[in-house]
Write a protein that holds these residues in place. Structure first.
Motif, PDB file in Angstrom:
ATOM      1  N   SER A 447      21.446  14.983  16.478  1.00 40.41           N
ATOM      2  CA  SER A 447      21.141  15.379  15.146  1.00 40.41           C
ATOM      3  C   SER A 447      22.236  15.536  14.386  1.00 40.41           C
ATOM      4  CB  SER A 447      20.526  16.790  15.270  1.00 40.41           C
ATOM      5  OG  SER A 447      20.066  17.312  14.194  1.00 40.41           O
ATOM      6  N   GLU A 448      23.515  15.809  14.405  1.00 38.65           N
ATOM      7  CA  GLU A 448      24.739  15.751  13.552  1.00 38.65           C
ATOM      8  C   GLU A 448      24.778  14.162  13.304  1.00 38.65           C
ATOM      9  OE1 GLU A 448      27.477  17.863  15.773  1.00 38.65           O
ATOM     10  OE2 GLU A 448      26.612  19.892  15.147  1.00 38.65           O
ATOM     11  N   LEU A 449      24.876  13.401  14.213  1.00 38.86           N
ATOM     12  CA  LEU A 449      25.287  11.938  13.899  1.00 38.86           C
ATOM     13  C   LEU A 449      24.186  11.372  12.977  1.00 38.86           C
ATOM     14  CD1 LEU A 449      27.078   9.440  14.612  1.00 38.86           C
ATOM     15  CD2 LEU A 449      25.568   9.167  16.636  1.00 38.86           C
ATOM     16  N   LYS A 450      23.164  11.771  13.156  1.00 38.12           N
ATOM     17  CA  LYS A 450      21.853  11.157  12.123  1.00 38.12           C
ATOM     18  C   LYS A 450      22.085  11.657  10.667  1.00 38.12           C
ATOM     19  CE  LYS A 450      17.969  10.627  15.504  1.00 38.12           C
ATOM     20  NZ  LYS A 450      16.453  11.016  15.807  1.00 38.12           N
ATOM     21  N   GLU A 451      22.639  12.997  10.742  1.00 35.27           N
ATOM     22  CA  GLU A 451      22.881  13.474   9.302  1.00 35.27           C
ATOM     23  C   GLU A 451      24.022  12.818   8.680  1.00 35.27           C
ATOM     24  OE1 GLU A 451      21.989  15.539   6.131  1.00 35.27           O
ATOM     25  OE2 GLU A 451      20.696  15.654   8.145  1.00 35.27           O
ATOM     26  N   THR A 452      25.139  12.374   9.588  1.00 36.65           N
ATOM     27  CA  THR A 452      26.318  11.797   9.033  1.00 36.65           C
ATOM     28  C   THR A 452      25.860  10.492   8.485  1.00 36.65           C
ATOM     29  OG1 THR A 452      27.618  13.078  10.609  1.00 36.65           O
ATOM     30  CG2 THR A 452      28.464  11.130   9.791  1.00 36.65           C
ATOM     31  N   ILE A 453      25.302   9.620   9.327  1.00 35.27           N
ATOM     32  CA  ILE A 453      24.748   8.273   8.938  1.00 35.27           C
ATOM     33  C   ILE A 453      23.869   8.128   7.689  1.00 35.27           C
ATOM     34  CG2 ILE A 453      23.473   6.471   9.861  1.00 35.27           C
ATOM     35  CD1 ILE A 453      24.239   6.731  12.549  1.00 35.27           C
ATOM     36  N   LYS A 454      23.094   9.241   7.631  1.00 39.43           N
ATOM     37  CA  LYS A 454      22.263   9.453   6.444  1.00 39.43           C
ATOM     38  C   LYS A 454      22.921   9.465   5.233  1.00 39.43           C
ATOM     39  CE  LYS A 454      18.405  11.697   4.480  1.00 39.43           C
ATOM     40  NZ  LYS A 454      17.260  12.914   4.849  1.00 39.43           N
ATOM     41  N   LYS A 455      24.014  10.456   5.267  1.00 37.38           N
ATOM     42  CA  LYS A 455      24.873  10.543   3.975  1.00 37.38           C
ATOM     43  C   LYS A 455      25.884   9.478   3.579  1.00 37.38           C
ATOM     44  CE  LYS A 455      25.663  15.485   4.960  1.00 37.38           C
ATOM     45  NZ  LYS A 455      26.577  16.729   5.187  1.00 37.38           N
ATOM     46  N   LEU A 456      26.275   8.772   4.768  1.00 37.82           N
ATOM     47  CA  LEU A 456      27.058   7.394   4.433  1.00 37.82           C
ATOM     48  C   LEU A 456      26.125   6.441   3.883  1.00 37.82           C
ATOM     49  CD1 LEU A 456      29.042   7.148   7.869  1.00 37.82           C
ATOM     50  CD2 LEU A 456      29.925   7.752   5.392  1.00 37.82           C
ATOM     51  N   ARG A 457      24.955   6.361   4.402  1.00 39.02           N
ATOM     52  CA  ARG A 457      23.876   5.423   3.596  1.00 39.02           C
ATOM     53  C   ARG A 457      23.612   5.661   2.061  1.00 39.02           C
ATOM     54  NH1 ARG A 457      20.673   1.744   6.255  1.00 39.02           N
ATOM     55  NH2 ARG A 457      19.314   2.175   4.809  1.00 39.02           N
ATOM     56  N   ASN A 458      23.738   7.004   1.854  1.00 38.51           N
ATOM     57  CA  ASN A 458      23.275   7.432   0.524  1.00 38.51           C
ATOM     58  C   ASN A 458      24.579   7.324  -0.252  1.00 38.51           C
ATOM     59  OD1 ASN A 458      20.687   8.263   1.102  1.00 38.51           O
ATOM     60  ND2 ASN A 458      21.069  10.476   1.540  1.00 38.51           N
ATOM     61  N   LEU A 460      26.621   4.634   0.006  1.00 42.43           N
ATOM     62  CA  LEU A 460      26.720   3.463  -0.319  1.00 42.43           C
ATOM     63  C   LEU A 460      25.810   2.996  -1.244  1.00 42.43           C
ATOM     64  CD1 LEU A 460      26.893   1.902   3.492  1.00 42.43           C
ATOM     65  CD2 LEU A 460      28.702   1.864   1.591  1.00 42.43           C
ATOM     66  N   ILE A 461      24.695   3.500  -1.118  1.00 40.68           N
ATOM     67  CA  ILE A 461      23.706   3.023  -2.215  1.00 40.68           C
ATOM     68  C   ILE A 461      24.092   3.660  -3.805  1.00 40.68           C
ATOM     69  CG2 ILE A 461      21.217   3.503  -3.037  1.00 40.68           C
ATOM     70  CD1 ILE A 461      20.444   3.819   0.031  1.00 40.68           C
ATOM     71  N   GLU A 462      24.679   4.869  -3.748  1.00 42.27           N
ATOM     72  CA  GLU A 462      25.101   5.586  -4.929  1.00 42.27           C
ATOM     73  C   GLU A 462      26.196   4.645  -5.540  1.00 42.27           C
ATOM     74  OE1 GLU A 462      26.195   9.392  -3.989  1.00 42.27           O
ATOM     75  OE2 GLU A 462      23.888  10.102  -3.824  1.00 42.27           O
ATOM     76  N   ALA A 463      26.888   3.954  -4.536  1.00 37.37           N
ATOM     77  CA  ALA A 463      28.264   3.279  -5.138  1.00 37.37           C
ATOM     78  C   ALA A 463      27.589   1.740  -5.449  1.00 37.37           C
ATOM     79  CB  ALA A 463      29.335   3.112  -4.091  1.00 37.37           C
ATOM     80  N   GLY A 464      26.334   1.391  -5.280  1.00 43.19           N
ATOM     81  CA  GLY A 464      25.691   0.202  -5.832  1.00 43.19           C
ATOM     82  C   GLY A 464      26.126  -0.712  -4.549  1.00 43.19           C
ATOM     83  N   LEU A 465      26.339  -0.159  -3.491  1.00 44.21           N
ATOM     84  CA  LEU A 465      26.252  -1.361  -2.354  1.00 44.21           C
ATOM     85  C   LEU A 465      25.103  -1.307  -1.502  1.00 44.21           C
ATOM     86  CD1 LEU A 465      29.954  -0.356  -1.258  1.00 44.21           C
ATOM     87  CD2 LEU A 465      29.312  -2.329  -2.688  1.00 44.21           C
ATOM     88  N   GLU A 466      24.619  -2.367  -0.859  1.00 45.12           N
ATOM     89  CA  GLU A 466      23.616  -2.520   0.264  1.00 45.12           C
ATOM     90  C   GLU A 466      23.971  -2.458   1.519  1.00 45.12           C
ATOM     91  OE1 GLU A 466      19.728  -2.530   0.804  1.00 45.12           O
ATOM     92  OE2 GLU A 466      20.381  -2.530  -1.059  1.00 45.12           O
ATOM     93  N   PRO A 467      23.629  -1.593   2.326  1.00 49.48           N
ATOM     94  CA  PRO A 467      23.907  -1.323   3.550  1.00 49.48           C
ATOM     95  C   PRO A 467      23.463  -2.855   4.114  1.00 49.48           C
ATOM     96  CG  PRO A 467      22.771   0.350   3.177  1.00 49.48           C
ATOM     97  CD  PRO A 467      22.660  -0.217   1.880  1.00 49.48           C
ATOM     98  N   VAL A 468      24.424  -3.260   5.068  1.00 50.96           N
ATOM     99  CA  VAL A 468      24.275  -4.706   5.573  1.00 50.96           C
ATOM    100  C   VAL A 468      23.435  -4.636   6.883  1.00 50.96           C
ATOM    101  CG1 VAL A 468      26.257  -5.615   4.542  1.00 50.96           C
ATOM    102  CG2 VAL A 468      26.352  -4.570   6.584  1.00 50.96           C
ATOM    103  N   ALA A 469      23.241  -3.603   7.424  1.00 52.02           N
ATOM    104  CA  ALA A 469      22.577  -3.324   8.614  1.00 52.02           C
ATOM    105  C   ALA A 469      21.346  -2.093   8.476  1.00 52.02           C
ATOM    106  CB  ALA A 469      23.434  -2.977   9.826  1.00 52.02           C
ATOM    107  N   ASP A 470      20.674  -2.553   9.503  1.00 52.75           N
ATOM    108  CA  ASP A 470      19.197  -1.303   9.451  1.00 52.75           C
ATOM    109  C   ASP A 470      20.051  -0.026   9.891  1.00 52.75           C
ATOM    110  OD1 ASP A 470      17.562  -3.007   8.489  1.00 52.75           O
ATOM    111  OD2 ASP A 470      16.842  -3.693  10.413  1.00 52.75           O
TER     112      ASP A 470
END
Length: 479
Positions: A447-458, A460-470
């Motif tokens: 659960s903690e890992l999922k939350e961390t990944i979610k924060k990182l994706r957000n 990247l998106i806020e920085a105008g970057l598109e995640p390269v992987a699902d």
């Protein structure tokens, strides 16, 4: 009938001889004269008799005796004048005559004048009485109980064979003797004497009588006897030797008490299936039952006897004994009771511990179930004892205790198995709990890992970057 006034003096003998029912005859070696009564009794006429020697009509059984006495009388000797003998009548019948004779001089020569009475009926009656007496005596003597007849003054007047054999005395030493002299060796009647009581009450009385100076016990019944006028004249005694019956009765009572004690021991032992409690009960109750000083209980485990418990010993006995060693080992290997009244002189080898305890008598009782020895009870005394009369009881006790011990051992195995299962269940429960705890920890970290990944994706998106992987933690469609 001859009228008295018509009898001439010279005819008096002839009249008497020919009218009497008594046989009258005169004989030398041959008959000279016989009267009509002679003819009626013997069947021989005077003419026939004159041709016969006097002894020829006598029965062969008595002929020689009559002949010798008659010839002796003719010679002037004095054989018995009166006696009885048998004759053979003309028609072959046997008759008895009562004979009297004397020597006379008849026509200048020695002769015998004799008289005879036909006593055949009397003899037959006497024979009937003799036969009846003999039959009564045979019956009297065939009774196996002691039977005797006593007068009112305690004198023995009749005793059967069993009575004589019991006292081992000839009849001459019994008849006329006081009954209390024979039975009690005393000079006066026993106060509770059944003869005394029967004479007083005039009715049958029964008592147990102890024969003097022995362990013999007689059951005596006295029944009053009366004469034809109804007067009490004595009593008939029936005495039965009940010594063996009393011994059996005592033995039965003893065995009943032993069985009662065994039942008490077994009942107490059966109330618990706990092996330790069972052994404790056996030691305590068997020690009390036999009055033992020392008692030990061994269980057979594989090829070894292992000490389970003991009473009456200061220092502990050996914990292990091999089958065949000492009394307990021998009882185990041979599956039988082993006993020594004097164990110090027994050929069976003793353990040092038993010697040091000062045991004198010892018994080992194996507890055998279906040819398998489960254990053995060793019992010792510091004084000499015997087991006469107890062996059967001990065998019964052995069999009953073996059955209860078998059940206790089964229960012990079941209990140990259940305890093992319980331990294994506990172990499995702990393992499962650890697995559950581990899985719970993994869920938290995921659960903690999922939350961390979610924060990182957000970010990247806020920085105008598109995640390269699902998102690797994203649930696949349809899940």
């Amino acid at each position: 009938m001859v009228e008295p006034e018509s009898i001439k003096e010279g005819d008096l003998f002839k009249v008497i001889a020919e009218t009497t029912s008594t046989c009258i005859f005169i004989t030398a070696e041959r008959f000279i004269y016989v009267n009509p009564a002679f003819e009626r009794i013997t069947g021989y006429s005077l003419e026939e008799a004159k041709k016969m020697r006097f002894y020829e009509i006598v029965h062969p059984e008595h002929r020689e005796m009559v002949k010798q006495r008659g010839l002796a009388r003719l010679k002037g000797e004095t054989p018995p004048k009166n006696y009885s003998f048998k004759i053979i009548t003309k028609d072959g019948r046997t008759r008895w005559v009562d004979f009297s004779a004397d020597r006379i001089i008849y026509q200048g020569r020695a002769a015998i004048i004799g008289t005879g009475y036909d006593i055949t009926d009397l003899k037959e009656t006497e024979q009937i009485l003799r036969d009846a007496k003999k039959q009564w005596e045979l019956t009297f003597d065939s009774i196996t109980d002691l039977v005797s007849v006593h007068d009112r003054d305690f004198n023995i007047v009749k005793a059967n064979r069993a009575f004589r054999e019991f006292f081992n005395r000839p009849v001459e030493e019994i008849i006329g003797k006081k009954c209390y002299e024979l039975f009690h060796g005393s000079k006066e009647p026993w106060p509770e004497c059944p003869h005394v009581l029967a004479m007083k009450a005039e009715k049958p009385c029964t008592k147990e009588v102890q024969y003097k100076n022995t362990d013999k016990i007689l059951l005596v019944t006295v029944s009053p006897v009366y004469d034809p006028e109804g007067r009490l004249i004595g009593g008939v005694h029936f005495a039965k030797d009940i010594t063996e019956l009393k011994r059996i009765q005592k033995e039965v009572t003893k065995k009943a008490e032993q069985l009662r004690i065994i039942n008490t021991i077994i009942t107490q032992a059966q109330e618990t299936l706990d092996l330790k409690r069972f052994v404790s009960i056996v030691l305590k109750e068997v020690k009390a039952l036999l009055g033992a000083d020392v008692i030990k209980f061994f269980l057979k485990q594989e090829d070894t006897l292992r000490l389970t418990d003991y009473i009456g010993v200061q220092s502990p006995p050996p914990e292990e004994i091999k089958p065949g060693e000492c009394f307990c080992g021998k009882a185990t290997s041979e599956r039988r009771i082993v006993f020594a009244e004097d164990m110090q002189n027994s050929p069976i080898q003793l353990l040092k511990h038993c010697k040091d305890l000062g045991m004198v008598s010892f018994i080992s009782i194996p507890l055998v179930k279906k040819d398998s020895t489960l254990g053995v009870v060793g019992i010792g005394w510091r004084h000499r004892v015997g087991i006469k009369g107890k062996y059967e009881m001990l065998e019964t006790l052995s069999g009953e205790l073996a059955l209860v011990l078998h059940n206790a051992l089964l229960y012990e195995r079941v209990k140990n198995h259940a305890r093992g299962l319980e331990e294994r269940v506990k172990e499995r429960t702990l393992e499962l709990q650890r697995a559950v705890n581990l899985m719970a920890g993994r869920e938290v970290r995921m659960s903690e890992l999922k939350e961390t990944i979610k924060k990182l994706r957000n970010q990247l998106i806020e920085a105008g970057l598109e995640p390269v992987a699902d998102d690797p933690l994203k649930e696949p469609p349809g899940v």
